[in-house]
Write a protein that holds these residues in place. Sequence first.
Motif, PDB file in Angstrom:
ATOM      1  N   GLU A  59       0.699  -1.256   0.243  1.00 50.55           N
ATOM      2  CA  GLU A  59      -0.290   0.164  -0.041  1.00 50.55           C
ATOM      3  C   GLU A  59       0.657   1.056  -0.074  1.00 50.55           C
ATOM      4  O   GLU A  59       2.083   1.200   0.550  1.00 50.55           O
ATOM      5  N   ARG A  60       0.383   2.809  -0.790  1.00 50.41           N
ATOM      6  CA  ARG A  60       1.129   3.231  -0.960  1.00 50.41           C
ATOM      7  C   ARG A  60       0.695   4.283   0.735  1.00 50.41           C
ATOM      8  O   ARG A  60      -0.139   3.953   0.552  1.00 50.41           O
ATOM      9  N   THR A  63      -2.381   6.628   0.287  1.00 51.39           N
ATOM     10  CA  THR A  63      -3.891   5.319  -0.322  1.00 51.39           C
ATOM     11  C   THR A  63      -3.500   5.094   1.497  1.00 51.39           C
ATOM     12  O   THR A  63      -4.915   5.130   2.171  1.00 51.39           O
ATOM     13  N   ALA A  66      -5.941   8.257   3.108  1.00 49.36           N
ATOM     14  CA  ALA A  66      -6.839   8.249   3.288  1.00 49.36           C
ATOM     15  C   ALA A  66      -7.632   7.719   3.561  1.00 49.36           C
ATOM     16  O   ALA A  66      -8.749   7.443   4.087  1.00 49.36           O
ATOM     17  N   ARG A  67      -7.074   5.754   4.032  1.00 53.73           N
ATOM     18  CA  ARG A  67      -8.045   5.263   4.035  1.00 53.73           C
ATOM     19  C   ARG A  67      -8.156   5.386   5.839  1.00 53.73           C
ATOM     20  O   ARG A  67      -9.079   5.262   6.354  1.00 53.73           O
ATOM     21  N   THR A  76     -12.886  13.051   3.990  1.00 49.22           N
ATOM     22  CA  THR A  76     -12.413  12.677   3.081  1.00 49.22           C
ATOM     23  C   THR A  76     -12.310  13.725   1.812  1.00 49.22           C
ATOM     24  O   THR A  76     -10.598  12.961   1.158  1.00 49.22           O
TER      25      THR A  76
END
Length: 156
Positions: A59-60, A63, A66-67, A76
């Motif tokens: 996973e970046r 990313t 954001a998650r 968000t």
Amino acid sequence: MATAHRLIARAARLWWAVRRPRTLGVRALVLDGADRVALVKHTYLPNWYLPGGGVKRRERFATALARELREEIALTGFQIERILGIYRNGSEHKDDHVAIFVVRTVTPIADIRAADSFEIEAAQWFALDALPPDISPASRRRIEEWQRGETGLGDW
């Protein structure tokens, strides 16, 4: 539910003490238009913390960030301003490296809430001059580094 989560966290710490894994994490110093900072209180820890969590395999960082913001505070709409720093946390018997991002909400006043009641007991905005007395020492240090305009490296 909180008791089960505390037991799981305790079991994980025991496993980490035996295995000493290397882990990656992200946290965010989330600011709104009034320079209030978002903090969370977990169901399994005693203090207020910057929101964030683990980076999954492959996973970046962006990313994962954001998650975690979506999962913890239901946020968000944000923009990354910069990386505050990268820190090593060895307090839980693992080789944990945490990237801290400074992010701003895209709307001046953003609603946040405890998005996952199993993990997050409370999510709240705090003015920088009115942080809760039970904020975690590391979270306080990260906020103070940001206020001084520093980029941090080193220990959590």
